[in-house]
Write an enzyme that holds these catalytic residues in place. Sequence first.
Site, PDB file in Angstrom:
ATOM      1  N   SER A  39      11.349   8.677  -9.917  1.00 39.52           N
ATOM      2  CA  SER A  39      10.261   8.866  -8.964  1.00 39.52           C
ATOM      3  C   SER A  39       8.898   8.618  -9.601  1.00 39.52           C
ATOM      4  O   SER A  39       7.876   8.683  -8.926  1.00 39.52           O
ATOM      5  CB  SER A  39      10.307  10.277  -8.397  1.00 39.52           C
ATOM      6  OG  SER A  39      11.552  10.518  -7.790  1.00 39.52           O
ATOM      7  N   CYS A  40       8.858   8.376 -10.894  1.00 37.52           N
ATOM      8  CA  CYS A  40       7.604   8.018 -11.562  1.00 37.52           C
ATOM      9  C   CYS A  40       7.145   6.644 -11.078  1.00 37.52           C
ATOM     10  O   CYS A  40       7.949   5.844 -10.609  1.00 37.52           O
ATOM     11  CB  CYS A  40       7.802   7.946 -13.074  1.00 37.52           C
ATOM     12  SG  CYS A  40       7.917   9.553 -13.874  1.00 37.52           S
ATOM     13  N   VAL A  41       5.847   6.384 -11.207  1.00 31.04           N
ATOM     14  CA  VAL A  41       5.322   5.079 -10.802  1.00 31.04           C
ATOM     15  C   VAL A  41       4.691   4.386 -12.002  1.00 31.04           C
ATOM     16  O   VAL A  41       3.883   4.985 -12.716  1.00 31.04           O
ATOM     17  CB  VAL A  41       4.293   5.221  -9.651  1.00 31.04           C
ATOM     18  CG1 VAL A  41       3.606   3.888  -9.370  1.00 31.04           C
ATOM     19  CG2 VAL A  41       4.991   5.711  -8.386  1.00 31.04           C
TER      20      VAL A  41
END
Lengths: 422, 173
Positions: B37-39
């Site tokens: 879910s990190c960008v």
Amino acid sequence: MKLDVNALGTFYRMAREGTGLAAGRLTHMTDVETRAGVTKLNFMRGREIRRDFEDSTAKVGVRVELTGAIDGYSVIVFERENALRIVETLLEESATDAAVTTDDGELEEFDEMTKSAATEVGNIMNNGFIDGWADVLETVIDVSTPEFIEGHSAETFFDDVEEAPAGDDLALLFQSQIETIETQVGFSHYLFPERESMASLLEQLRASDGIEYDKLDGFDRMAERGAEEVAKTATTLTGIETSVEIRRLNFVSLETIPEQVPDERLVGVAFEFDGLPSGYLLFLFDEESANEIVDAMVPMEVDEDGFGQMGQSAIKELGNIMASGFLDGWANVLDTTIDHSTPEFIHDIGAAAVDPVVIQLGEEQEFAFVFDTVIVADGQEFDCEIYAIPDESDLERALNDLDVDRIEQAPTTAEFQDVTDT
Amino acid sequence: MKTYGTEPGAPTPVQVGISELTVSDGDDTLKSYGLGSCVAIALYDPETEIGGLAHTMLPDGDAAENSDRKPGKYADTAIRALLRRMVERGASYTSVEAKLAGGSDMFEFDSFGDGVGQRNIAAAKAELEKLGVPLVATDLGGDRGRTVEFTPGTGALMVKSSNEDGTQEVTEL
């Protein structure tokens, strides 16, 4: 003596800062580019520390006595092989006497010269750590002359240290990795502070009411019971004889958690749990282990690629039962109720499975207590890493409510199994 | 300086860990592993070939106390820090372009609300919009993990993800 997350956070920063300085000095000395890798703050009982030493690998260490802001001992312990490689690099760089190495160029024994080089490395690293701590604490810590120690057992390293924890006492352990471009130089760093000195330091660092140090015993009991329950249920369900290899309570910054997960595709089951405490629970298997589990649980030959419907539901079922066992273990110790969600299956790069959880918790907290557990099977692939990450404030509340006397009376379950000795 | 394991002609990618950001130029590759879910935020200036990669984990740094210490942790502060460091190195603010990857929603937990990945995506887009940095390519959302490699010199962002059957998918943005 009481501690809180702020005090632990400071200890964590000390470990991180210290590792950074130690890495920098190692680079300076060996001319090999290094950087600080994963840093963990662990709580361990004396008997577990001793057990860590019983893996039959030879170790070398450098021990110093501290006075000032912290009174006690600081001991850096390397596996002997690692220490030899570092010393080798060091001596090559300084282009000294080639006679210290054998014909194939490998250093095999510590002689006076290499011993003093190893002591020097250990000392420079020790000083790096301690200067890092002094920076964070904005104070002065004095260090004695370093002592070189070589041996197989914990006795050699700790027995003449009065502050070393007895079997049941909890100690703080800093575990650090220093990475070179391609390899990692892992080492353990033990800090054995005098109780009084530790108490006054914690007093100074504490920003909230915190929890009684003695209640940390509850943590340890949670980790122990949770892990035992998981191993038991896994064995019952799969028929694979499993046991607990590692269980450790780490205090880390949240972003460290995905970094320590293997950088490969893993099969996992994730849960959220709700109660006192609430949080997240992940079981991660390497692909080979997951395949063995599916084979063990699904009786007929299944003709499906990867992890299809049958495989996934087998893994989910196992995860579900292990999660119940794990959380029941916790609930028993804490005398609370903990419910968990239905399992979510994942088959992806390890870090990607962990980061959503870290992100969700990261909204409210910077650090986390992680109950790291590894379950293994003898002679068969069954490697399962368990990450249990409770919500910090819930956990603090649960521990504060805990009646320590009750833990003492709680039945002691089976002894921690020694699988590494077999 | 002697560096272990580096072969001539094969530069080792610089690893950008979670909450970190790195600015570089030319043929250096910047790499972030296992984004769930990190960008990953990649900014670059095609004219000066200066660029940077951030591996962000949370949306809102302005609301957090430690964003000065860890600007790379939050989408908004990471974008500003990348821009500032690029301009300090000689990039021209007005020609900087952005690419984004990541922000998957791996789990459907009640406590996750609309999805932790979605919140990060929205924050990164909003900050780029606010600063007038054009978003030229994206590979966002879904439920798979990604590994990204960014080369500031060419502006190429390689995104790798694995399918359920084990095959790997590589997309160039």
